[in-house]
Design a protein around this motif. Structure first.
Motif, PDB file in Angstrom:
ATOM      1  N   MET A   1       0.823  -1.186   0.000  1.00 50.44           N
ATOM      2  CA  MET A   1       0.000   0.000   0.000  1.00 50.44           C
ATOM      3  C   MET A   1       0.876   1.262   0.000  1.00 50.44           C
ATOM      4  SD  MET A   1      -2.984   1.333   2.532  1.00 50.44           S
ATOM      5  CE  MET A   1      -2.050   2.180   3.761  1.00 50.44           C
ATOM      6  N   ILE A   2       1.952   1.263   0.774  1.00 48.30           N
ATOM      7  CA  ILE A   2       2.813   2.443   0.830  1.00 48.30           C
ATOM      8  C   ILE A   2       3.455   2.690  -0.528  1.00 48.30           C
ATOM      9  CG2 ILE A   2       4.921   3.372   1.842  1.00 48.30           C
ATOM     10  CD1 ILE A   2       4.016   2.107   4.487  1.00 48.30           C
ATOM     11  N   ALA A   3       3.868   1.624  -1.196  1.00 51.30           N
ATOM     12  CA  ALA A   3       4.456   1.774  -2.533  1.00 51.30           C
ATOM     13  C   ALA A   3       3.448   2.394  -3.487  1.00 51.30           C
ATOM     14  CB  ALA A   3       4.927   0.423  -3.060  1.00 51.30           C
ATOM     15  N   ARG A   4       2.196   1.973  -3.409  1.00 46.69           N
ATOM     16  CA  ARG A   4       1.169   2.541  -4.282  1.00 46.69           C
ATOM     17  C   ARG A   4       0.962   4.031  -3.988  1.00 46.69           C
ATOM     18  NH1 ARG A   4      -3.082  -0.125  -6.727  1.00 46.69           N
ATOM     19  NH2 ARG A   4      -2.403  -2.113  -7.533  1.00 46.69           N
ATOM     20  N   LEU A   5       1.027   4.421  -2.723  1.00 46.03           N
ATOM     21  CA  LEU A   5       0.895   5.840  -2.379  1.00 46.03           C
ATOM     22  C   LEU A   5       2.075   6.656  -2.900  1.00 46.03           C
ATOM     23  CD1 LEU A   5      -0.494   5.583   1.262  1.00 46.03           C
ATOM     24  CD2 LEU A   5      -1.702   6.469  -0.744  1.00 46.03           C
ATOM     25  N   VAL A   6       3.277   6.131  -2.702  1.00 45.31           N
ATOM     26  CA  VAL A   6       4.477   6.840  -3.166  1.00 45.31           C
ATOM     27  C   VAL A   6       4.479   6.956  -4.683  1.00 45.31           C
ATOM     28  CG1 VAL A   6       6.999   6.692  -3.313  1.00 45.31           C
ATOM     29  CG2 VAL A   6       5.847   6.246  -1.138  1.00 45.31           C
ATOM     30  N   LEU A   7       4.183   5.855  -5.370  1.00 38.70           N
ATOM     31  CA  LEU A   7       4.169   5.883  -6.830  1.00 38.70           C
ATOM     32  C   LEU A   7       3.014   6.736  -7.358  1.00 38.70           C
ATOM     33  CD1 LEU A   7       5.165   2.199  -7.546  1.00 38.70           C
ATOM     34  CD2 LEU A   7       6.615   4.245  -7.584  1.00 38.70           C
ATOM     35  N   GLY A   8       1.903   6.739  -6.655  1.00 43.93           N
ATOM     36  CA  GLY A   8       0.788   7.617  -7.032  1.00 43.93           C
ATOM     37  C   GLY A   8       1.170   9.079  -6.896  1.00 43.93           C
ATOM     38  N   ALA A   9       1.883   9.408  -5.815  1.00 45.35           N
ATOM     39  CA  ALA A   9       2.346  10.787  -5.626  1.00 45.35           C
ATOM     40  C   ALA A   9       3.350  11.177  -6.707  1.00 45.35           C
ATOM     41  CB  ALA A   9       2.957  10.949  -4.233  1.00 45.35           C
ATOM     42  N   LEU A  10       4.237  10.248  -7.054  1.00 45.87           N
ATOM     43  CA  LEU A  10       5.220  10.514  -8.104  1.00 45.87           C
ATOM     44  C   LEU A  10       4.542  10.772  -9.446  1.00 45.87           C
ATOM     45  CD1 LEU A  10       8.172  10.609  -9.112  1.00 45.87           C
ATOM     46  CD2 LEU A  10       7.991   8.136  -9.483  1.00 45.87           C
ATOM     47  N   LEU A  11       3.624   9.895  -9.836  1.00 48.82           N
ATOM     48  CA  LEU A  11       2.915  10.092 -11.108  1.00 48.82           C
ATOM     49  C   LEU A  11       2.115  11.391 -11.099  1.00 48.82           C
ATOM     50  CD1 LEU A  11       1.370   6.732 -12.413  1.00 48.82           C
ATOM     51  CD2 LEU A  11       3.276   8.035 -13.309  1.00 48.82           C
ATOM     52  N   SER A  12       1.457  11.687  -9.992  1.00 46.19           N
ATOM     53  CA  SER A  12       0.670  12.918  -9.899  1.00 46.19           C
ATOM     54  C   SER A  12       1.559  14.153 -10.009  1.00 46.19           C
ATOM     55  CB  SER A  12      -0.115  12.954  -8.584  1.00 46.19           C
ATOM     56  OG  SER A  12      -1.037  11.879  -8.546  1.00 46.19           O
ATOM     57  N   ALA A  13       2.721  14.111  -9.370  1.00 42.11           N
ATOM     58  CA  ALA A  13       3.662  15.232  -9.449  1.00 42.11           C
ATOM     59  C   ALA A  13       4.181  15.409 -10.880  1.00 42.11           C
ATOM     60  CB  ALA A  13       4.824  15.027  -8.485  1.00 42.11           C
ATOM     61  N   MET A  14       4.458  14.289 -11.541  1.00 47.30           N
ATOM     62  CA  MET A  14       4.894  14.365 -12.940  1.00 47.30           C
ATOM     63  C   MET A  14       3.805  14.999 -13.795  1.00 47.30           C
ATOM     64  SD  MET A  14       6.773  10.637 -13.299  1.00 47.30           S
ATOM     65  CE  MET A  14       7.043  10.742 -15.067  1.00 47.30           C
ATOM     66  N   ALA A  15       2.571  14.537 -13.625  1.00 46.98           N
ATOM     67  CA  ALA A  15       1.451  15.070 -14.403  1.00 46.98           C
ATOM     68  C   ALA A  15       1.254  16.554 -14.131  1.00 46.98           C
ATOM     69  CB  ALA A  15       0.174  14.300 -14.080  1.00 46.98           C
ATOM     70  N   LEU A  16       1.339  16.948 -12.874  1.00 49.19           N
ATOM     71  CA  LEU A  16       1.139  18.352 -12.522  1.00 49.19           C
ATOM     72  C   LEU A  16       2.220  19.240 -13.136  1.00 49.19           C
ATOM     73  CD1 LEU A  16      -0.523  20.425 -10.966  1.00 49.19           C
ATOM     74  CD2 LEU A  16       0.929  19.969  -8.973  1.00 49.19           C
ATOM     75  N   GLY A  17       3.474  18.828 -13.006  1.00 53.68           N
ATOM     76  CA  GLY A  17       4.565  19.607 -13.588  1.00 53.68           C
ATOM     77  C   GLY A  17       4.434  19.737 -15.093  1.00 53.68           C
ATOM     78  N   GLN A  18       4.049  18.649 -15.743  1.00 51.12           N
ATOM     79  CA  GLN A  18       3.890  18.677 -17.197  1.00 51.12           C
ATOM     80  C   GLN A  18       2.663  19.476 -17.611  1.00 51.12           C
ATOM     81  OE1 GLN A  18       4.008  14.613 -18.626  1.00 51.12           O
ATOM     82  NE2 GLN A  18       5.813  14.202 -17.383  1.00 51.12           N
ATOM     83  N   LEU A  19       1.612  19.398 -16.828  1.00 49.14           N
ATOM     84  CA  LEU A  19       0.389  20.136 -17.154  1.00 49.14           C
ATOM     85  C   LEU A  19       0.598  21.641 -17.017  1.00 49.14           C
ATOM     86  CD1 LEU A  19      -2.571  19.838 -17.969  1.00 49.14           C
ATOM     87  CD2 LEU A  19      -3.143  19.730 -15.537  1.00 49.14           C
ATOM     88  N   VAL A  20       1.276  22.040 -15.948  1.00 51.69           N
ATOM     89  CA  VAL A  20       1.524  23.466 -15.715  1.00 51.69           C
ATOM     90  C   VAL A  20       2.440  24.047 -16.802  1.00 51.69           C
ATOM     91  CG1 VAL A  20       2.556  25.120 -14.091  1.00 51.69           C
ATOM     92  CG2 VAL A  20       1.064  23.320 -13.249  1.00 51.69           C
ATOM     93  N   SER A  21       3.329  23.222 -17.325  1.00 51.54           N
ATOM     94  CA  SER A  21       4.228  23.692 -18.382  1.00 51.54           C
ATOM     95  C   SER A  21       3.894  23.030 -19.725  1.00 51.54           C
ATOM     96  CB  SER A  21       5.682  23.409 -17.985  1.00 51.54           C
ATOM     97  OG  SER A  21       5.875  22.041 -17.699  1.00 51.54           O
ATOM     98  N   PHE A  22       2.607  22.764 -19.946  1.00 51.24           N
ATOM     99  CA  PHE A  22       2.196  22.019 -21.130  1.00 51.24           C
ATOM    100  C   PHE A  22       2.588  22.703 -22.441  1.00 51.24           C
ATOM    101  CE2 PHE A  22      -0.579  20.216 -24.351  1.00 51.24           C
ATOM    102  CZ  PHE A  22      -0.404  18.868 -24.108  1.00 51.24           C
ATOM    103  N   ASP A  23       2.643  24.019 -22.433  1.00 55.21           N
ATOM    104  CA  ASP A  23       3.021  24.733 -23.667  1.00 55.21           C
ATOM    105  C   ASP A  23       4.446  24.386 -24.114  1.00 55.21           C
ATOM    106  OD1 ASP A  23       3.890  26.097 -21.342  1.00 55.21           O
ATOM    107  OD2 ASP A  23       4.172  27.944 -22.477  1.00 55.21           O
ATOM    108  N   ARG A  24       5.292  23.920 -23.210  1.00 54.12           N
ATOM    109  CA  ARG A  24       6.683  23.547 -23.531  1.00 54.12           C
ATOM    110  C   ARG A  24       6.861  22.037 -23.753  1.00 54.12           C
ATOM    111  NH1 ARG A  24      10.275  25.427 -25.162  1.00 54.12           N
ATOM    112  NH2 ARG A  24      11.898  24.823 -23.717  1.00 54.12           N
ATOM    113  N   MET A  25       5.898  21.243 -23.325  1.00 52.32           N
ATOM    114  CA  MET A  25       6.041  19.784 -23.410  1.00 52.32           C
ATOM    115  C   MET A  25       6.247  19.268 -24.836  1.00 52.32           C
ATOM    116  SD  MET A  25       6.465  18.300 -20.579  1.00 52.32           S
ATOM    117  CE  MET A  25       6.330  16.621 -21.162  1.00 52.32           C
TER     118      MET A  25
END
Length: 166
Positions: A1-25
């Protein structure tokens, strides 16, 4: 369960960073030399969507053994690994790998390939966890055993218990 939370946070952070800078992606993805123009934009949209859905799913339901978020994580890990490995093998100079959009930028070097290998290993762990839990759940159903502590009613035994209490 902890691995799923950590990996979920990692994927969410990746998505957020890419979404906020989507014009450069699309430009970042174009530097990998596999796509350009509309294809880079489509790839960026697909990566952000898969990361967001997979990450939020893992965070919202960390105990779930549904295979869908594990497959989304795997698809994202494979996509980034393919991009990085082929660019590294071709000797392309990439200033920002793009994993977090324009945030936490790091150049493509051997260490990024190690990170990608770890992502693939985590994907395998997620998939294994999803399969092993799903397989045991299916086996329990086919063999008539209760799943996760659910009690199967036995009318004869229930009558005996009622008689003992009286």
């Amino acid at each position: 369960m902890i691995a799923r939370l950590v990996l979920g946070a990692l994927l969410s952070a990746m998505a957020l960073g890419q979404l906020v800078s989507f014009d450069r992606m699309p430009d970042i993805l174009t530097t990998y030399g596999l796509t350009s123009g509309a294809a880079s934009t489509a790839l960026a949209a697909a990566l952000v969507a898969a990361e967001a859905v997979g990450g939020l799913w893992l965070l919202a339901r960390p105990r779930s053994r549904n295979a869908a978020p594990a497959w989304l994580f795997t698809a994202v890990a494979v996509a980034w690994t393919v991009l990085a490995a082929q660019a590294y093998a071709r000797g392309l100079a990439i200033d920002n790998c793009g994993c977090f959009g324009t945030y936490l930028a790091q150049p493509l070097r051997w260490f990024v390939l190690v990170e990608d290998a770890l992502m693939l290993a985590y994907a395998a762990v997620l998939l294994h966890g999803s399969r092993s839990r799903g397989a045991s759940r299916d086996r329990d159903r086919t063999e008539g055993r209760p799943h996760r502590g659910h009690r199967v009613s036995d009318p004869g035994r229930d009558e005996e218990r009622s008689a003992e209490k009286s």
